[in-house]
Write a protein that holds these residues in place. Structure first.
Motif, PDB file in Angstrom:
ATOM      1  N   ASP A 158      62.642  -2.004  33.065  1.00  0.00           N
ATOM      2  CA  ASP A 158      62.969  -2.600  31.768  1.00  0.00           C
ATOM      3  C   ASP A 158      62.604  -4.081  31.720  1.00  0.00           C
ATOM      4  OD1 ASP A 158      63.872  -0.345  30.498  1.00  0.00           O
ATOM      5  OD2 ASP A 158      65.960  -0.619  31.068  1.00  0.00           O
ATOM      6  N   LEU A 159      62.915  -4.810  32.795  1.00  0.00           N
ATOM      7  CA  LEU A 159      62.569  -6.236  32.826  1.00  0.00           C
ATOM      8  C   LEU A 159      61.057  -6.429  32.784  1.00  0.00           C
ATOM      9  CD1 LEU A 159      65.080  -7.676  35.453  1.00  0.00           C
ATOM     10  CD2 LEU A 159      65.136  -7.984  32.973  1.00  0.00           C
ATOM     11  N   SER A 160      60.332  -5.598  33.523  1.00  0.00           N
ATOM     12  CA  SER A 160      58.868  -5.681  33.521  1.00  0.00           C
ATOM     13  C   SER A 160      58.322  -5.424  32.120  1.00  0.00           C
ATOM     14  CB  SER A 160      58.292  -4.673  34.510  1.00  0.00           C
ATOM     15  OG  SER A 160      56.896  -4.623  34.422  1.00  0.00           O
ATOM     16  N   GLU A 161      58.832  -4.392  31.470  1.00  0.00           N
ATOM     17  CA  GLU A 161      58.388  -4.077  30.107  1.00  0.00           C
ATOM     18  C   GLU A 161      58.694  -5.226  29.156  1.00  0.00           C
ATOM     19  OE1 GLU A 161      56.843  -1.653  26.981  1.00  0.00           O
ATOM     20  OE2 GLU A 161      56.670  -1.628  29.160  1.00  0.00           O
ATOM     21  N   ASN A 162      59.885  -5.806  29.295  1.00  0.00           N
ATOM     22  CA  ASN A 162      60.292  -6.924  28.435  1.00  0.00           C
ATOM     23  C   ASN A 162      59.347  -8.115  28.608  1.00  0.00           C
ATOM     24  OD1 ASN A 162      63.620  -7.688  27.385  1.00  0.00           O
ATOM     25  ND2 ASN A 162      61.802  -8.851  26.877  1.00  0.00           N
ATOM     26  N   ALA A 196      53.949 -19.507  31.522  1.00  0.00           N
ATOM     27  CA  ALA A 196      53.850 -19.626  32.974  1.00  0.00           C
ATOM     28  C   ALA A 196      55.132 -19.126  33.642  1.00  0.00           C
ATOM     29  CB  ALA A 196      53.576 -21.079  33.373  1.00  0.00           C
ATOM     30  N   ALA A 197      56.286 -19.467  33.025  1.00  0.00           N
ATOM     31  CA  ALA A 197      57.558 -18.991  33.578  1.00  0.00           C
ATOM     32  C   ALA A 197      57.657 -17.474  33.495  1.00  0.00           C
ATOM     33  CB  ALA A 197      58.723 -19.642  32.829  1.00  0.00           C
ATOM     34  N   ALA A 198      57.174 -16.915  32.384  1.00  0.00           N
ATOM     35  CA  ALA A 198      57.196 -15.456  32.229  1.00  0.00           C
ATOM     36  C   ALA A 198      56.314 -14.786  33.279  1.00  0.00           C
ATOM     37  CB  ALA A 198      56.753 -15.057  30.819  1.00  0.00           C
ATOM     38  N   GLU A 199      55.158 -15.364  33.554  1.00  0.00           N
ATOM     39  CA  GLU A 199      54.272 -14.834  34.590  1.00  0.00           C
ATOM     40  C   GLU A 199      54.964 -14.845  35.952  1.00  0.00           C
ATOM     41  OE1 GLU A 199      51.485 -13.409  34.715  1.00  0.00           O
ATOM     42  OE2 GLU A 199      50.176 -13.944  33.055  1.00  0.00           O
ATOM     43  N   LEU A 253      57.646 -12.195  36.014  1.00  0.00           N
ATOM     44  CA  LEU A 253      57.068 -10.861  36.104  1.00  0.00           C
ATOM     45  C   LEU A 253      56.595 -10.576  37.530  1.00  0.00           C
ATOM     46  CD1 LEU A 253      56.151  -8.237  34.781  1.00  0.00           C
ATOM     47  CD2 LEU A 253      54.014  -9.392  34.123  1.00  0.00           C
ATOM     48  N   LYS A 254      55.961 -11.549  38.134  1.00  0.00           N
ATOM     49  CA  LYS A 254      55.504 -11.372  39.505  1.00  0.00           C
ATOM     50  C   LYS A 254      56.686 -11.134  40.438  1.00  0.00           C
ATOM     51  CE  LYS A 254      52.746 -13.552  43.153  1.00  0.00           C
ATOM     52  NZ  LYS A 254      51.974 -14.744  43.570  1.00  0.00           N
ATOM     53  N   GLY A 255      57.767 -11.901  40.220  1.00  0.00           N
ATOM     54  CA  GLY A 255      58.950 -11.712  41.054  1.00  0.00           C
ATOM     55  C   GLY A 255      59.573 -10.348  40.871  1.00  0.00           C
ATOM     56  N   ASP A 313      59.127  -8.773  44.381  1.00  0.00           N
ATOM     57  CA  ASP A 313      60.277  -9.085  45.241  1.00  0.00           C
ATOM     58  C   ASP A 313      61.546  -9.091  44.406  1.00  0.00           C
ATOM     59  OD1 ASP A 313      61.669  -9.758  47.517  1.00  0.00           O
ATOM     60  OD2 ASP A 313      61.383 -11.914  47.255  1.00  0.00           O
ATOM     61  N   PHE A 314      61.828  -7.960  43.782  1.00  0.00           N
ATOM     62  CA  PHE A 314      62.965  -7.885  42.863  1.00  0.00           C
ATOM     63  C   PHE A 314      64.281  -7.794  43.631  1.00  0.00           C
ATOM     64  CE2 PHE A 314      65.981  -5.232  40.452  1.00  0.00           C
ATOM     65  CZ  PHE A 314      66.151  -6.057  39.345  1.00  0.00           C
ATOM     66  N   ASN A 315      65.269  -8.559  43.197  1.00  0.00           N
ATOM     67  CA  ASN A 315      66.620  -8.402  43.728  1.00  0.00           C
ATOM     68  C   ASN A 315      67.610  -8.499  42.576  1.00  0.00           C
ATOM     69  OD1 ASN A 315      67.745 -11.290  43.478  1.00  0.00           O
ATOM     70  ND2 ASN A 315      65.865 -11.647  44.660  1.00  0.00           N
TER      71      ASN A 315
END
Length: 797
Positions: free
Chosen positions: A500-504, A529-532, A535-537, A541-543
């Motif tokens: 869901d976060l990735s889609e958002n 840039a913050a969104a990029e 998204l990468k995180g 490396d999602f937590n």
């Protein structure tokens, strides 16, 4: 989905004017979100002409006759054998083109089939059937491309590359069309849904440069990254290939199937039949499903017979007479169509309400509401009790008839499930409030609370209001603990949150890219840039901490800015509106995968809880005992049984053995219930079953601060420690979890407990509950605990 109104200028002639309109309309569709294809393609009739030439030389007299006839007409048009650079050639040779189209689209299909012929990967047609042309010209219709932004471009690029792999690299990839279309009529509110079928038999691929060698490992890498357009174009450079020929696209009507699919999905949502806007959406889908523009739908929760009526309302009251009738089954309405549907537990069809001779206030009220024909169905829960009514009605007599009733029957079980789930959710909310605000007293120990309260009342008469009640405790009770825990629940929840976060963030990036191109707004560049980074995180490396941080950032910083730029740049309003429509209105974020996961957990918990409650009703009649159930990611429960819990009667060893065997059977049945539920779950989930048998009796005490029973005494605390740690236990010397899907694990401390459960196992094997496979396992060392053993059994389905 992106929505657009197509121009509706009807053709003035059958030549240039018609083609101009067609080109304009299909170009509008083309511009929805399909970027310019990076591959070269040319319109060419050569593949078709080669096929016709081959048929003209066939031994089959019919084929050769038809083929020769067409070839004779092609003698004066050698240019049609070459790629067609100038589309005006199509108009110059219109008669020949129409003749050639007879070879790929027979006349019998032209009246009703929606078919177009186009250059490879081009939206604008060079030819289309009259039926499709009529759809394109239809006034006031809205065309909706059913996909996320950028999806069609990505799919078409990957499709082109897949054709190349199949042609030159020996693969056999199944290539489908990425496009599906919905056509809605704002005047009637009706929609029709189509999927596209693409015929590529007349398309060829030409190499412009020598082939780049690809290893199987590289091909596997492509197949593992089907959305990475850059990777595909890196291995298959577009400049190295050219597509020639044409494709035949057919729109296939899937309105009924799509409407039913959307109905099923909508009915799985939380509060599907509780919130008014969701009920209205269901009504629109039902109109589409039946293809009846004026159709109305009603759904309401009831309890029939009266003895099953609960003490509260369910907030599900959307029947046709909700505002006129307080009780659809009141005595004044005896003999009504609603009462008959409940009494006979059958669907009731009335083709014309005017023709009912003895009308009750129900039929009179329906006629006043403009309903002439109606179908009513009782909704039943899993216990076969009537819990609601579903109805559809039309202002036209006989518009609802037996054929409509047959289709209507498909919906009844779906609405039964939705109403039952919504009722359960309301019951759970009420139960939660009771637990929060009041002391929930189990019936088995209610006598003790009454006795203690009475003694306190007498004590206050002597000592005054400062008198205190003695603690409520039960000594020498036998604990029985079990749980059905959802397997890998934390991973599945985190995966849903991550999706869901990735889609958002993808939606946000698409929107910011458009906004940045409209003017100097450095802050948007910073946010992009913050969104990029976010998204990468999320992807790499999602937590769990990322969720709250990103959600706060979106709601506190991003969304206010989006509201501002929507007002500042009118051209962005549609994009921003699309973004906010896509996210959850209450939570302010994309909430689709998590909703599916939570709905699945809820369905599993509710199913297990209902089963255990039913079993408890019967078990309490054998010997009263304390039972407390907890819902987490799964269900767990405690049973305490013993002499001190009984107001009257005697607790015997046979009672304990009976409860243990009953619990063993229950865990087998729970395993089967969850397996049977798989096809109904939005997200497939399984449970692992665990029983902890503890031989030593202990004491429990009611904790006033927590309003629940807990073990009493330092020695008895060991039981709680063991209970909380064994569900994460591993088999000694391995990384294998003790608890496994489809199995029941029984943790024991003493050899006599093992022998007792092996006796139960012999019985369960003979009754078909479990297989003959029995595992005797040593549990790995836990914190402060060692030497535990377990038996593990495989449930037989």
């Amino acid at each position: 989905m992106e929505e657009i109104d197509l121009p509706v200028e009807p053709p003035k002639t059958q030549s240039h004017a018609r083609q101009a309109v067609v080109d304009e309309e299909w170009n509008v569709l083309k511009e929805l979100d399909i970027e310019e294809m990076p591959f070269r393609f040319k319109l060419s009739l050569a593949p078709l002409l080669e096929m016709i030439k081959e048929k003209s030389e066939s031994d089959n007299p019919v084929e050769s006759g038809v083929g020769q006839f067409v070839m004779d007409h092609l003698k004066d048009t050698p240019e049609l054998w070459q790629p067609i650079e100038d589309r005006r050639q199509l108009e110059q040779h219109k008669d020949i083109i129409d003749l050639l189209m007879l070879m790929v689209i027979p006349p019998a299909l032209r009246r009703n089939q929606l078919i177009k012929v186009s250059a490879p990967f081009e939206m604008a047609p060079i030819y289309m059937t009259p039926a499709l042309e009529e759809h394109i010209r239809a006034k006031n219709f809205k065309y909706v491309i059913n996909h996320k932004p950028g999806f069609t471009f990505c799919s078409m690029v990957i499709s082109a590359c897949s054709f190349i792999l199949n042609t030159y690299y020996g693969t056999d990839l199944k290539i489908g069309s990425p496009l599906s279309i919905s056509i809605s009529n704002p005047e009637t509110g009706m929609e029709r849904h189509y999927k596209t079928r693409l015929d590529t038999d007349y398309m060829r691929i030409k190499k412009l440069k020598p082939l780049k060698p690809l290893s199987q490992e590289q091909i596997n890498e492509l197949l593992s990254n089907v959305y990475d357009v850059e990777l595909w174009m890196k291995y298959l450079p577009p400049e190295n290939f050219e597509f020639q020929g044409f494709t035949i696209g057919t729109l296939i009507d899937i309105t009924e199937e799509e409407a039913l699919s959307r109905l099923k999905f909508s009915l799985l949502e939380r509060n599907a039949v509780v919130q008014e806007e969701k009920v209205s959406r269901l009504e629109g889908l039902i109109r589409t499903f039946f293809d009846i523009p004026g159709l109305q739908m009603g759904v309401t929760a009831i309890d029939y017979p009266k003895e099953y009526q609960v003490a509260h309302q369910y907030k599900i009251r959307y029947d046709f007479l909700a505002e006129q009738q307080a009780d659809l089954l009141a005595e004044d309405n005896t003999g009504s169509i609603y009462e008959k549907a409940c009494k006979y537990r059958e669907i009731v069809l009335v083709e014309d309400l005017e023709k009912i001779k003895q009308k009750t206030p129900i039929e009179e009220g329906l006629l006043q509401k403009g309903i002439r024909s109606i179908i009513v169905a009782p909704l039943l829960n899993k216990k076969e009790r009537i819990i609601g009514l579903l109805e559809i009605g039309s202002p036209k007599p006989y518009e609802l008839h037996s054929f409509v009733e047959l289709k209507f029957r498909e919906l009844v079980s779906l609405f039964s499930m939705a109403v039952e789930r919504s009722r359960d959710e309301i019951d759970n909310q009420i139960e939660a409030i009771i637990r929060e605000q009041y002391t929930a007293i189990h019936p088995s120990v209610e006598w003790k609370f009454i006795e203690t309260s009475y003694n306190l009342l007498e004590k206050r008469e002597v000592e005054g209001k400062n008198a205190t009640a003695p603690p409520i405790a039960f000594r020498d009770v036998h604990p029985l603990y079990a749980q059905a825990d959802i397997v890998s629940s934390s991973d599945r929840r985190n995966h849903a949150i991550q999706a869901d976060l990735s889609e958002n963030l993808h939606l946000l990036l698409d929107l910011l890219d458009v906004a940045i191109g409209m003017g100097r707004y450095p802050l948007l560049n910073q946010y992009r840039a913050a969104a990029e980074r976010n998204l990468k995180g999320v992807l790499e490396d999602f937590n769990s901490n990322d969720e709250s941080r990103i959600v706060s950032w979106l709601k506190d910083e991003i969304h206010p800015v989006l509201e501002d730029i929507r007002n500042q740049y009118p051209a962005l309003q549609a994009k921003v509106r699309h973004y906010f429509n896509y996210i959850d209105a209450d939570l302010g974020i994309v909430y689709q995968e998590r909703r599916k996961y939570e709905d699945s957990v809820s369905m599993i918990n509710s199913t297990i809880a209902r089963y255990l409650e039913d079993q408890q009703e019967a078990a309490q009649k054998i010997v009263p005992h304390y039972f407390e159930r907890y819902k987490t990611d799964g269900v767990e429960y405690d049973i305490y049984a013993g002499q001190s819990l009984l107001k009257t009667g005697t607790f015997k060893p046979m009672h304990l053995r009976n409860l243990r065997l009953w619990q063993f059977i229950d865990m087998c049945e729970v395993t089967r219930l969850v397996e049977d539920l798989q096809t109904d779950l939005p997200v497939p989930l399984t449970t692992a079953q665990l029983i902890f048998t503890y031989s030593n009796p202990l004491s429990i005490r009611f904790r006033m601060d927590e309003k629940q029973f807990d073990v009493d005494g330092a020695y008895n605390v060991r039981y709680e420690i063991l209970k909380k740690r064994i569900d994460k236990a591993l088999i000694e010397g391995t990384d294998e979890r003790l608890t496994q899907a489809g199995k029941v694990a029984i943790v024991y401390l003493q050899e006599k407990d093992k022998q007792e459960y092996l006796e139960y196992a012999d019985y369960l094997i003979s009754e078909g509950y479990i297989t003959e496979e029995i595992e005797d396992l040593k549990i790995g060392k836990l914190q402060g605990v060692q030497g535990l053993r377990a038996l593990r059994f495989t449930v037989k389905y």
